[in-house]
Design an enzyme around this catalytic site. Structure first.
Site, PDB file in Angstrom:
ATOM      1  N   LEU A  51      -0.476  -8.975   1.384  1.00  0.00           N
ATOM      2  CA  LEU A  51       0.248  -8.918   0.173  1.00  0.00           C
ATOM      3  C   LEU A  51       1.059 -10.397  -0.140  1.00  0.00           C
ATOM      4  O   LEU A  51       1.148 -11.225   1.003  1.00  0.00           O
ATOM      5  CB  LEU A  51       1.365  -7.785   0.222  1.00  0.00           C
ATOM      6  CG  LEU A  51       0.799  -6.386   0.415  1.00  0.00           C
ATOM      7  CD1 LEU A  51       2.141  -5.617   0.389  1.00  0.00           C
ATOM      8  CD2 LEU A  51       0.165  -5.920  -1.091  1.00  0.00           C
ATOM      9  N   ASP A  52       1.251 -10.843  -1.147  1.00  0.00           N
ATOM     10  CA  ASP A  52       1.888 -12.145  -1.381  1.00  0.00           C
ATOM     11  C   ASP A  52       3.256 -11.764  -0.913  1.00  0.00           C
ATOM     12  O   ASP A  52       3.753 -10.749  -0.892  1.00  0.00           O
ATOM     13  CB  ASP A  52       1.540 -12.873  -2.687  1.00  0.00           C
ATOM     14  CG  ASP A  52       2.431 -12.181  -3.866  1.00  0.00           C
ATOM     15  OD1 ASP A  52       3.435 -11.305  -3.743  1.00  0.00           O
ATOM     16  OD2 ASP A  52       1.741 -11.966  -4.981  1.00  0.00           O
ATOM     17  N   ARG A  53       3.825 -13.050  -0.844  1.00  0.00           N
ATOM     18  CA  ARG A  53       5.223 -12.950  -0.374  1.00  0.00           C
ATOM     19  C   ARG A  53       6.528 -12.190  -1.335  1.00  0.00           C
ATOM     20  O   ARG A  53       7.303 -11.428  -0.687  1.00  0.00           O
ATOM     21  CB  ARG A  53       6.054 -14.420  -0.429  1.00  0.00           C
ATOM     22  CG  ARG A  53       7.138 -14.573   0.357  1.00  0.00           C
ATOM     23  CD  ARG A  53       7.475 -15.903   0.925  1.00  0.00           C
ATOM     24  NE  ARG A  53       7.560 -16.947  -0.229  1.00  0.00           N
ATOM     25  CZ  ARG A  53       8.430 -17.670  -0.849  1.00  0.00           C
ATOM     26  NH1 ARG A  53       9.718 -17.340  -0.587  1.00  0.00           N
ATOM     27  NH2 ARG A  53       8.061 -18.456  -1.610  1.00  0.00           N
TER      28      ARG A  53
END
Length: 173
Positions: A51-53
């Site tokens: 998942l992105d940040r």
């Protein structure tokens, strides 16, 4: 031959990833999902999908490459379900096109048909079956909609429990 052979303990964990944490094993700038585990053996783990940040929700960590491949292999068609909020109304043509699949020129590929459940004019549950780079955000961007909140609720049959707080984890086996 005098070599020590070790049979590691099989580990499969679910983690509720909070915003601001990186889906990586190491990062010189930000805290990682591995940092949240807080166990000596955590360095043995890898992610089964990222998942992105700023995306929150379910992350699977494991030391079992066969298990992680079963979740991430494109041909397996494992659904990833997200709760999505955007900055404008989700129009009928957006839903229709998502359900048909979208062309991503960067990868020269058509996405698999997605499942869309409209919850409110600006919120939906979206299930996708692959994991292209920033796929959900890119899908909505094609319709000039910016994702303002993105939360992964499930990967296949593995659901993020409501009682697992952000930053907490538990073993699946």
């Amino acid at each position: 031959r005098g070599e020590i052979v070790r049979n590691p303990v099989r580990r499969v964990l679910m983690l509720h990833k909070p915003s601001g944490v990186v889906s990586a094993t190491t990062d010189g700038e930000h805290g990682t999902v591995i940092d949240l585990i807080g166990e000596e053996w955590a360095a043995e783990l890898h992610l089964a999908g990222r998942l992105d940040r700023f995306t929150t929700g379910l992350v699977i960590l494991t030391n079992d490459s066969h298990f992680s491949e079963s979740l991430t292999e494109p041909g397996a068609m494992v659904g990833k379900r997200y709760l999505v909020e955007v900055d404008g109304p989700i129009r009928p043509e957006v839903i229709r096109d998502f359900q048909r699949g979208l062309w991503f020129a960067k990868e020269q590929v058509m996405t698999s048909p997605a499942k869309v459940d409209l919850l409110e004019s600006t919120r939906c549950r979206l299930t996708i079956y692959e994991g292209k780079h920033h796929q959900v955000k890119r899908m909505f961007a094609k319709y000039d909609l910016k994702v303002t909140a993105l939360h992964r609720e499930a990967i296949g049959t593995i659901e993020l429990p409501e009682n697992l707080a952000p930053g907490e984890w538990r073993s699946l086996i």
